[in-house]
Enzyme design. Structure first.
Site, PDB file in Angstrom:
ATOM      1  N   HIS A  95    -120.722  -6.819 -21.639  1.00  0.00           N
ATOM      2  CA  HIS A  95    -120.017  -7.987 -22.179  1.00  0.00           C
ATOM      3  C   HIS A  95    -118.570  -7.596 -22.510  1.00  0.00           C
ATOM      4  CE1 HIS A  95    -118.734 -11.022 -25.098  1.00  0.00           C
ATOM      5  NE2 HIS A  95    -119.551 -11.825 -24.438  1.00  0.00           N
ATOM      6  N   GLU A 167    -116.663 -14.332 -17.022  1.00  0.00           N
ATOM      7  CA  GLU A 167    -116.135 -14.848 -18.292  1.00  0.00           C
ATOM      8  C   GLU A 167    -114.651 -14.526 -18.397  1.00  0.00           C
ATOM      9  OE1 GLU A 167    -119.011 -15.002 -21.747  1.00  0.00           O
ATOM     10  OE2 GLU A 167    -119.281 -12.985 -21.012  1.00  0.00           O
TER      11      GLU A 167
HETATM   12  P1  PGA Z   1    -117.961 -18.228 -26.771  1.00  0.00           P
HETATM   13  O1  PGA Z   1    -118.541 -16.791 -26.327  1.00  0.00           O
HETATM   14  O2  PGA Z   1    -118.896 -19.262 -26.222  1.00  0.00           O
HETATM   15  O3  PGA Z   1    -117.925 -18.196 -28.254  1.00  0.00           O
HETATM   16  O4  PGA Z   1    -116.617 -18.351 -26.135  1.00  0.00           O
HETATM   17  C1  PGA Z   1    -118.998 -16.585 -25.021  1.00  0.00           C
HETATM   18  C2  PGA Z   1    -119.415 -15.166 -24.817  1.00  0.00           C
HETATM   19  O5  PGA Z   1    -118.854 -14.265 -25.467  1.00  0.00           O
HETATM   20  O6  PGA Z   1    -120.315 -14.881 -24.018  1.00  0.00           O
END
Ligand code: PGA
Length: 258
Positions: A95, A167
């Site tokens: 992550h 992401e």
């Molecule tokens: P968020 O986090 O939805 O608070 O932007 C997403 C993530 O870190 O996977």
């Protein structure tokens, strides 16, 4: 057919009581497992009591992280073998916060990935880059490098066991989700790249999640994009009502979100 996967990433939030209360609030509202898979990634100490509480349901309890070693003198680490022994099916690896705050390298993530696959736990491999890079020529270079290094040594037969996520770092935790084109394009490029390595048949089977400020207002549109097979939800997953809405996004009328 790629089954949608909706994942709550609770990060360092909710103690055991809070986690169990949340479960009691949502379990009756779970969508049909034939149509969709739902998972929650709590803090490590909450995994065991949550696994007990969901044993008769299809809800997945997911590890947020695990070590590349299965046991031994590694104070503070989490064994993926022991996650498997509890019946955990998925573990998140790499992550953005693990990479940025805890300085995890692609090589470390690669070692964790190989161990998770060996122990029979499906990795959710997170890749990330800035949104503005996604639109540019050769834009996803750093994302592809993450992919390249992280997938070293993974046998072709195991690739469809991996779930990938895209992401944008500037969309995580900011409340500003990527616009739809960027989110779809990032996931599409990831799939293309997987196709180049392993062939289009495998690329078409692999599930790719979008993450970054997903909420009840944008989930339906994001999930309608062709290359987005699911979402990783941080902040908006902490509230039970909001999570119930999101895991049942298929029932939301599109008109409601446009
Ligand atoms: P968020 O986090 O939805 O608070 O932007 C997403 C993530 O870190 O996977």
């Amino acid at each position: 057919m790629r089954k949608p996967l909706i994942v709550a990433n609770w990060k360092m939030n909710k103690n055991v009581d809070e986690a169990l209360t949340f479960l009691h609030q949502i379990l009756d509202e779970l969508p049909d497992y034939d149509r969709e898979e739902v998972g929650i990634a709590p803090q490590a100490f909450a995994i065991y009591p949550m696994m007990k509480a969901v044993s008769q349901t299809p809800l997945q309890i997911i590890g947020q992280n695990a070590a590349s070693k299965c046991n031994g003198a590694y104070t503070g680490e989490i064994s993926v073998r022991d996650l498997a022994a509890m019946g955990v099916n998925y573990v998140m690896l790499g992550h953005a916060e693990r990479r940025e705050i805890f300085k995890e390298s692609n090589r470390t993530i690669n070692q964790k990935l190989l161990t998770a696959l060996r122990e029979g736990v499906r990795p959710i491999v997170c890749t990330n880059g800035e949104q503005k890079m996604v639109g540019q020529h050769n834009s996803c270079y750093s994302i592809f490098r993450q992919l390249d290094n992280v997938l070293t040594g993974v046998p072709v037969s195991q690739v469809t066991r991996i779930v990938f996520s895209f992401e944008p770092t500037d969309a995580i935790g900011t409340g500003k989700h990527a616009d739809l084109e960027t989110a779809e394009h990032g996931c599409h490029l990831l799939r293309q790249e997987i196709g180049q390595r392993y062939g289009s048949q495998i690329a078409n089977q692999v599930r790719i999640l979008y993450g970054g400020s997903v909420n009840p207002n944008n989930i339906r549109l994001l999930m309608a994009a062709p290359d987005i097979d699911g979402v990783l939800i941080g902040r908006a997953s902490l509230d039970a009502d909001s999570f119930i809405q999101m895991m049942n996004y298929q029932q939301m009328a599109l008109a409601q979100v446009m």
